[in-house]
Motif scaffolding. Structure first.
Motif, PDB file in Angstrom:
ATOM      1  N   SER A  69       0.726  -1.284  -0.043  1.00 22.28           N
ATOM      2  CA  SER A  69       0.042   0.064   0.094  1.00 22.28           C
ATOM      3  C   SER A  69       0.803   1.288   0.115  1.00 22.28           C
ATOM      4  O   SER A  69       0.600   2.415  -0.525  1.00 22.28           O
ATOM      5  CB  SER A  69      -0.906   0.042   1.193  1.00 22.28           C
ATOM      6  OG  SER A  69      -1.536   0.989   1.325  1.00 22.28           O
ATOM      7  N   ALA A  70       1.769   1.259   0.803  1.00 18.48           N
ATOM      8  CA  ALA A  70       2.756   2.433   0.919  1.00 18.48           C
ATOM      9  C   ALA A  70       3.423   2.690  -0.533  1.00 18.48           C
ATOM     10  O   ALA A  70       3.649   3.866  -0.906  1.00 18.48           O
ATOM     11  CB  ALA A  70       3.833   2.377   2.111  1.00 18.48           C
ATOM     12  N   ALA A  71       3.807   1.765  -1.003  1.00 19.76           N
ATOM     13  CA  ALA A  71       4.574   1.796  -2.359  1.00 19.76           C
ATOM     14  C   ALA A  71       3.606   2.410  -3.429  1.00 19.76           C
ATOM     15  O   ALA A  71       3.959   3.421  -4.151  1.00 19.76           O
ATOM     16  CB  ALA A  71       5.090   0.584  -2.806  1.00 19.76           C
ATOM     17  N   ALA A  72       2.338   1.842  -3.412  1.00 17.73           N
ATOM     18  CA  ALA A  72       1.489   2.362  -4.456  1.00 17.73           C
ATOM     19  C   ALA A  72       1.164   3.846  -4.222  1.00 17.73           C
ATOM     20  O   ALA A  72       0.898   4.636  -5.134  1.00 17.73           O
ATOM     21  CB  ALA A  72       0.037   1.741  -4.295  1.00 17.73           C
ATOM     22  N   TYR A  73       0.719   4.120  -2.993  1.00 16.23           N
ATOM     23  CA  TYR A  73       0.363   5.447  -2.512  1.00 16.23           C
ATOM     24  C   TYR A  73       1.682   6.607  -2.631  1.00 16.23           C
ATOM     25  O   TYR A  73       1.434   7.743  -2.910  1.00 16.23           O
ATOM     26  CB  TYR A  73      -0.480   5.717  -1.275  1.00 16.23           C
ATOM     27  CG  TYR A  73      -1.889   5.233  -1.334  1.00 16.23           C
ATOM     28  CD1 TYR A  73      -2.822   6.089  -1.683  1.00 16.23           C
ATOM     29  CD2 TYR A  73      -1.855   3.730  -1.544  1.00 16.23           C
ATOM     30  CE1 TYR A  73      -3.976   5.580  -1.789  1.00 16.23           C
ATOM     31  CE2 TYR A  73      -3.270   3.459  -1.669  1.00 16.23           C
ATOM     32  CZ  TYR A  73      -4.275   4.219  -1.762  1.00 16.23           C
ATOM     33  OH  TYR A  73      -5.683   3.773  -2.211  1.00 16.23           O
TER      34      TYR A  73
END
Length: 355
Positions: A96-100
């Protein structure tokens, strides 16, 4: 029967802006997260003896509930002028962190225990261009290092659930449950790892009640894997082990929030075995058509355990399925395999079909 809201694609921040910390419009990093389906599980209901619904958080953009909090945390970090973020993770937070971070134009670093990240989640992190830092230690060590990095490096934001902005975003799932049902359920069952999600749901139900939107709040039923159950044991677990990698955590960072949720709701936190978790995962896939990762099935395993012991909740219960099954394909592939091929003739295929 399926109960759903009508705001799909709007995103958590724009959908619930009045309930969240201030975020300038130009800093919003969203991917249409939130407003996930609430689906009635009729066969599971029969087994439990209550009307059970499944909150399908695996239908968020990166296929886990983490997106709700990440959109708020990343947007707030961008608004504060941070140019990079860091998180410790067993997989879902990292994805999630990578995408956002990509959405926000920020650099992302994820600190993970070596060899302990599920394949489906590692692939997501790499695809979004984040930097993976594998350490020779467990999740708790990874979180300590990530927190120190954010404290000592001014341009770096910590986006784990110890960041209160994460909790703010994740609480919106409780609002959706109440809207979809028209009221809070009598009970909400969910897996507990780092304990941020149970903390966030309770915050959401509490705020909903205080705003006069509901007369009550549900009992919070949290379930840990037996090999990683520090809240059940009453002390940290130095080397937690479970097939449910997303909750393989021995020292929950949001421990106090989880215990408060249980205490104030008259709920419980108990453990379920890996065998019970995998059995619940199979049941959901084969009887309800819902494929979730092992950790997600812990809440269902817990409800089934309570039912066997004559302690199942009455009325309506919601099980939070935190991540999609494709996040951890090895959990299934290690238990089944493809059958041997047969000749490409009708007769051979018909025999396989039971003719």
């Amino acid at each position: 029967m399926s109960v759903q809201t009508l705001h799909r694609g709007q995103g958590v921040i724009r959908r619930w802006r009045g309930w969240l910390p201030e975020i300038p419009e130009q800093a919003v990093a969203e991917l249409g997260e939130g407003d996930t389906p609430l689906v009635e599980a009729t066969r599971l209901s029969g087994r439990v003896g209550a009307r059970v619904y499944l909150k399908l958080e695996g239908l968020n953009p990166t296929a886990s509930f983490k997106d709700r909090g990440m959109t708020v945390a990343m947007s707030r970090a961008a608004a504060a002028g941070r140019t990079a973020c860091v998180c410790a993770s067993t997989g879902n937070t990292a994805a999630s962190a990578a995408a956002y971070a990509a959405r926000a134009g920020m650099v992302c670093f994820v600190v993970v225990p070596a060899g302990k990240i599920a394949l489906g989640k590692a692939v997501q992190v790499l695809a979004h261009g984040a930097e993976i830092v594998q350490i020779e230690g467990n999740f708790d060590a990874a979180l300590r290092l990530s927190r120190r990095a954010a404290e000592e490096l001014e341009h770096v934001a910590l986006v784990n659930s110890v960041n209160p902005d994460r909790i703010e975003g994740q609480k919106t799932a409780a609002f959706e449950v109440c809207e979809a049902l028209g009221r809070p359920p009598e009970a909400l069952a969910l897996p507990v790892g780092n304990a941020g999600n149970i903390t966030a749901y309770w915050k959401g139900f509490t705020e909903w009640q205080r705003a006069g939107r509901a007369a009550g709040r549900p009992r919070m039923l949290g379930f840990q894997a037996a090999g990683a159950a520090p809240l059940v044991a009453g002390h940290d677990i130095e080397s937690p082990e479970t097939v449910a990698s997303a909750i393989r955590i021995g020292s929950p960072a949001s421990r106090e929030g989880a215990l408060r949720a249980v205490r104030e709701s008259g709920g419980l936190i108990e453990s379920v075995t890996d065998a019970e978790i995998l059995e619940a995962q199979d049941l959901l896939a084969r009887e309800e058509g819902v494929f979730c990762e092992p950790a997600s099935a812990a809440g269902v395993a817990g409800l089934l355990k309570l039912a066997r012991e004559g302690r199942a909740p009455a009325g309506t219960a919601v099980c939070v399925l935190t991540g999609h099954g494709l996040k951890d394909p090895d959990a299934v592939l290690s238990r089944v395999r493809l059958p041997e091929p047969v000749p490409a003739t009708f007769e051979d295929v018909a025999r396989r079909l039971g003719a």
